[in-house]
Design a protein around this motif. Structure first.
Motif, PDB file in Angstrom:
ATOM      1  N   LEU A 149       0.818  -1.222   0.000  1.00  0.00           N
ATOM      2  CA  LEU A 149       0.000   0.000   0.000  1.00  0.00           C
ATOM      3  C   LEU A 149       0.850   1.270   0.000  1.00  0.00           C
ATOM      4  O   LEU A 149       0.298   2.371  -0.077  1.00  0.00           O
ATOM      5  N   ALA A 163      -7.154  -0.407   4.931  1.00  0.00           N
ATOM      6  CA  ALA A 163      -6.931  -1.145   3.686  1.00  0.00           C
ATOM      7  C   ALA A 163      -8.212  -1.775   3.162  1.00  0.00           C
ATOM      8  O   ALA A 163      -8.496  -1.736   1.961  1.00  0.00           O
ATOM      9  N   ARG A 175      -6.788   1.316  -1.078  1.00  0.00           N
ATOM     10  CA  ARG A 175      -7.524   0.196  -0.490  1.00  0.00           C
ATOM     11  C   ARG A 175      -7.033  -1.121  -1.094  1.00  0.00           C
ATOM     12  O   ARG A 175      -6.509  -1.159  -2.214  1.00  0.00           O
ATOM     13  N   LEU A 176      -7.247  -2.190  -0.357  1.00  0.00           N
ATOM     14  CA  LEU A 176      -7.052  -3.535  -0.879  1.00  0.00           C
ATOM     15  C   LEU A 176      -8.420  -4.099  -1.227  1.00  0.00           C
ATOM     16  O   LEU A 176      -9.351  -4.027  -0.421  1.00  0.00           O
ATOM     17  N   VAL A 242      -4.820  -3.336  -5.592  1.00  0.00           N
ATOM     18  CA  VAL A 242      -4.736  -2.046  -4.881  1.00  0.00           C
ATOM     19  C   VAL A 242      -5.606  -1.027  -5.633  1.00  0.00           C
ATOM     20  O   VAL A 242      -5.426  -0.809  -6.834  1.00  0.00           O
ATOM     21  N   THR A 244      -6.589   2.849  -5.950  1.00  0.00           N
ATOM     22  CA  THR A 244      -6.084   4.188  -5.632  1.00  0.00           C
ATOM     23  C   THR A 244      -7.071   5.244  -6.109  1.00  0.00           C
ATOM     24  O   THR A 244      -7.900   4.993  -6.984  1.00  0.00           O
TER      25      THR A 244
END
Length: 245
Positions: A149, A163, A175-176, A242, A244
């Motif tokens: 991250l 996350a 974020r995941l 990921v 963004t």
């Protein structure tokens, strides 16, 4: 593990390290207990590099459970030889033993868990420091999540809360995401569950292991269960995409 290959490597090592007592030089009587190996030193060292990794899988506690100190004066490879002999029997008769003892359940090996977890725990685990091994694995998973991250401002529970937050990514707050965001309940449930699971791992396992003084050493099976929990989390983090802003 490829059992046939592993047993061949163990057999080759045992051949190289076969012990014998050299003949005394003329006019000299050697009362030393030391024994020599049949193979060349370079060949033994090269074989040991592979064999040690096999032993770590087949007999994870071989370094502490197989006698060592009392045999060093006899031969450098004495511990490795006994461990290799034990491992060969374990590999050859594992299925039979499970069946005969009435427990043919699947086996869980720490070495087969996610690499982040085993890399973090390995050294401490092999020396029998199970609680510290779990803590080290937790730190490794946390560090890899931070790396993924690109965040150093948060760690552990707060890091994973951010996350796996259901809120859209923001600048500086990626974020995941597990799975494809199709706006459905399943996607939201999986990611909400990942957040809750991560919170449980750090609040219920990592924090007590790290912050409580005087705790007794974990039993190996309990520590293995805790490692498995972090292995699940590690695989989720590793496979997540990921998001963004």
């Amino acid at each position: 593990m490829d059992t046939d290959w592993a047993r061949k490597e163990l057999a080759h090592f045992l051949e190289l390290t076969a012990l014998y007592r050299p003949e005394d030089a003329p006019g000299v009587v050697d009362f030393s207990p030391r024994l020599s190996n049949r193979g060349a030193s370079d060949d033994i060292v090269a074989s040991a590099q592979v064999v040690e990794q096999i032993l770590d899988r087949a007999l994870p506690r071989w370094r502490t459970e197989v006698p060592d100190d009392r045999n060093k004066r006899v031969n450098r490879w004495f511990q490795h030889r006994e461990a290799a002999q034990r491992a060969d029997v374990a590999l050859r008769r594992a299925e039979e033993i499970r069946e005969r003892l009435g427990d043919n359940a699947p086996l869980v090996s720490a070495a087969m868990m996610h690499p982040w977890v085993w890399e973090g725990a390995r050294a401490l685990w092999q020396s029998g420091h199970y609680r510290e091994a779990v803590t080290a694995a937790a730190r490794k998973v946390n560090a890899e999540a931070q790396n993924k991250l690109a965040r150093r401002d948060l760690s552990e529970t707060k890091l994973f809360q951010s996350a796996f937050s259901q809120n859209p990514a923001k600048p500086g707050e990626p974020r995941l995401r597990l799975g494809q965001d199709d706006g459905g309940d399943t996607f939201r449930s999986i990611n909400r569950g990942a957040m809750a699971f991560a919170e449980g791992c750090f609040a219920g396992i990592r924090n007590p292991n790290s912050h409580e003084d005087g705790l007794a050493e974990l039993a190996e099976n309990e520590a293995l269960e805790q490692l498995a929990a972090f292995s699940v989390l590690a695989r989720w983090v590793d496979s997540a995409t990921v998001e963004t802003a």
